[in-house]
Design a protein around this motif. Structure first.
Motif: not given
Ligand code: ADP
Ligand code: MG
Length: 704
Positions: A297, A293, A254, A453, A448, A306, A457, A444, A455
């Motif tokens: 981004d 989103q 990251q 890091d 994570l 993402r 959706t 989710r 994202n």
């Protein structure tokens, strides 16, 4: 405590060292096959468990423990209960049983309070190990038969100063054919002193500040715990270690990404409106949020990273098309990659339908593309007058040049091989925006935990007008009835799929079973219909041809292996019949089911299991009760662990258990510790064992 344990074992290890062909220099990196007591043959078997060196063996953490610390007297034996006792052999005999040619070793065991019979089946060597008068610890389940109480195949061990197999918290290891826990215990004990020479991947500073058990003690306690409290400390230490390494790998990547110059694609609201206006439907709320989103981004100064998750048919492709269109309007190229040619073609087709009215013509580049077309397409991209390419891994493998690449979309990323996944993100000095899409959502929390890091959706809502697929479990005896049902659907003008199972995980055998099933269904069951066959071993052109015959309705029934899992879109198909359903994972079955219910007629998924094993029954039942891939992913996570879901187990080097990844408290500690460590040692150069231990984690996360 554990230090004493190590010292006690030292003697034995010295013996091993002497006996191993004069070599005294046993080290953690000594190969197991080179050890006198193990030998090349056992060495090869151990290698199958991923155990190649002494260090691997020492770090082979038991799966569980059997507590046989508490000894009982024989008079307290109760049928159906477990018994561990210290006994003497009063009599022992060996005989052949007339039934099924079994060898029976029978013993009468006694202590001061009584006696009990013990029987071992097909283990003649036991008669050599035991003799009248032998003192042993024995443990097993008490049974009652016409001769009275007995122990059948009990675990036993001669009484000695170190009890390895009975009379303690006995470690049970993940086993493979030919390598038993008994074998492992014996060798691990002998090698235990070498635990002191194991490099600790965790820097001493972290071990101290986190209050963890140092590696040598943790290894000793893992194999020879003195109490259950020690087992907990061992687990904490190794789980923390895994999470720390995972976090270090993710956070370092990251930081690197953030340091790269990224491509910023302006948020062109009018282009977005133009795209939306050209659609024959209006976007769902979820799609609108997702698109917003993604466009944000792409526009900000950091490269997008993402993950877009949504069930089959939830409208992900439409969202990706919108992003590609905006990128194109801003003068950037987009590459969209799919794991299979079938899927790439499908995407190409839907993207063409969506974008060509707007003057954007996607190109298709796959393994079977003709050389001339390929040259022409590649030339167009290199020159900068092509904007969108859809393809398989050939896109990365042939060094396709996309000078204005601004957006990379990868569908079903987890289905690419590890090496290919690495290439997907290969180092560049500029980071394009990266969008991963998947119809196999992972919870989710897990995303994570793994990626830190990324994202996420989620498209949880489906476009309006979708019918749920009615899912039923069919017992093996109900097959004929299921066929009748399929027949009635075909008669009504619908089409159907029959999926054949993976046979013992072998694609080759799966093909064999599909071919067989195809012949049977075509000749015997559905002679009045056109039946087609599709499997992964066919040349791409043939696959395409057969698929086209089914898609056009020329064939009504398609017999296939799991190749139809993703992408195939035949709205007229209303039945999905899965043979050997228990052999597939939940996510995969959900994918199969997603092949139907795409039109406006009621659709059905029939699952025929080839075994009624409890675990698979629970999985299949979940499928009949839940429609949403998100819910199923959560159930799957509980039932099977994340390894199977996201292909981690393939990796072998690192076993990440569900509980590990979802241990929020340890994860938080690991996250914090990793961040602090990276601040002080950004190159990870100060503690070499740490960098070495990170390699498999970087591969798992597709980093560097
Ligand atoms: P996914 O990529 O998630 O499987 P797609 O984007 O291919 O889903 O969409 C599946 C089908 O639904 C396509 O035929 C698409 O045109 C249609 N579709 C997508 N979004 C909508 C919507 N908002 N309303 C109606 N139909 C939609
Ligand atoms: Mg950006």
């Amino acid at each position: 405590m554990t230090a004493a344990r190590i010292a006690a074992a030292a003697e034995a290890a010295v013996t091993t060292a002497r006996s191993s062909a004069g070599s005294t220099g046993l080290r953690p990196d000594t190969r197991l096959g080179d050890l006198f007591g193990i030998g090349q043959r056992n060495g090869a078997k151990l290698a199958k468990l991923g155990l190649e060196t002494v260090a691997d063996l020492l770090l082979y953490i038991p799966r569980r423990y059997e507590d046989t610390r508490e000894l009982s007297s024989l008079e307290s034996a109760v049928s159906g209960h477990h018994l561990t006792a210290r006994v003497r052999v009063a009599a022992i005999s060996i005989r052949k049983s007339p039934y099924r040619r079994m060898t029976l070793v029978e013993a009468v065991l006694e202590d001061a309070t009584g006696s009990i019979r013990a029987v071992w089946f097909n283990q003649a060597y036991i008669a050599q190990q035991l003799s009248r008068g032998s003192e042993l610890l024995v443990s097993g389940k008490v049974q009652y038969d016409r001769h009275g109480l007995s122990l059948s195949n009990p675990v036993f061990e001669l009484v000695s100063h170190t009890q390895l197999h009975v009379g303690r918290l006995v470690p049970v290891y993940p086993e493979t054919a030919g390598i038993t826990s008994r074998f492992l215990r014996r060798h691990i004990e002998q090698l235990l002193p070498l635990a002191r020479d194991l490099p600790d991947p965790l820097p001493a500073q972290i071990v101290a500040s986190e209050g963890l058990v140092p590696i040598a003690d943790a290894v000793a306690a893992a194999h020879f715990p003195e109490n259950t409290g020690q087992i907990d400390l061992v687990r904490e230490r190794f789980t923390f270690q895994k999470l720390f390494l995972l976090q270090l790998a993710a956070q370092r990547a990251q930081r690197r990404r953030q340091a790269l110059r990224s491509i910023s694609i302006p948020y062109d609201a009018s282009a977005a409106r133009e795209f939306v206006g050209s659609l024959p439907f209006s976007l769902t709320q979820g799609q609108r949020v997702a698109a917003h989103q993604i466009l944000s981004d792409m526009a900000n100064e950091r490269a997008m990273n993402r993950l877009l998750q949504g069930d089959v048919g939830s409208g992900k492709t439409v969202v990706a098309a919108m992003a590609a269109f905006v990128a194109c309007r801003a003068g950037f190229q987009t590459a969209i990659m799919a794991p299979t040619e079938v899927l790439a073609r499908q995407h190409h087709q839907s993207l063409t339908a969506l974008l060509s009215p707007l003057g954007l013509y996607p190109r298709l580049l796959v393994g079977s593309s003709k050389a001339r077309a390929r040259r022409e397409i590649l030339g167009g991209f290199a020159a900068g007058h092509e904007a969108l390419v859809v393809g398989t891994h050939t896109l990365i493998e042939e060094g396709v040049e996309l000078p204005h690449l601004g957006l990379v979309v990868v569908d079903e990323q987890h289905r690419f091989g590890v090496a290919q996944r690495q290439k997907l993100r290969q180092k560049r000095d500029v980071a394009p925006n990266f969008l991963a899409m998947t119809a196999t959502p992972i919870p989710r929390s897990l995303a994570l935990a793994l990626y830190g890091d990324v994202n996420v959706t989620e498209l949880r809502e489906k476009p309006p007008g979708r019918q749920p697929v009615e899912t039923r479990l069919v017992p093996g005896t109900g097959r004929e009835q299921a066929y009748e049902f399929v027949r009635s659907q075909l008669m009504a003008g619908s089409q159907a799929f029959v999926i054949c199972p993976l046979v013992e995980g072998s694609e080759r055998l799966a093909v064999a079973s599909a071919v067989e099933e195809f012949e049977r269904l075509r000749n015997l069951v559905f002679p009045e219909f056109e039946v087609e066959l599709l499997h992964g071993r066919m040349p791409a052109a043939e696959k395409q041809e057969r698929m086209a015959r089914f898609a056009s309705g020329a064939a009504q029934l398609l017999v296939a292996t799991s190749v139809v899992e993703v992408g195939v879109d035949v709205p007229n198909a209303t039945v999905m019949l899965v043979e050997g359903a228990d052999r597939f994972g939940l996510a995969q079955l959900h994918q199969f089911r997603g092949r139907v219910g795409r039109g406006d007629r009621a659709s059905f998924c029939l699952l025929i299991a080839s075994s009624d094993e409890e675990a698979s029954a629970a999985r299949l039942k979940a499928l009949t009760e839940h429609e949403s891939g998100f819910e199923l992913a959560e159930i799957d996570l509980e039932l099977r662990g994340p390894g199977d879901i996201i292909g981690l187990r393939q990796h072998g080097a690192v076993e990440l258990e569900t509980a590990d990844l979802l241990n929020a408290q340890l994860m938080e500690r690991a996250r914090g510790a990793a961040a602090l460590w990276l601040d002080q040692d950004p190159q990870l150069s100060s503690h070499p064992p740490l960098s070495a231990a990170m390699v498999p984690y970087r591969e798992i996360l597709d980093l560097d």
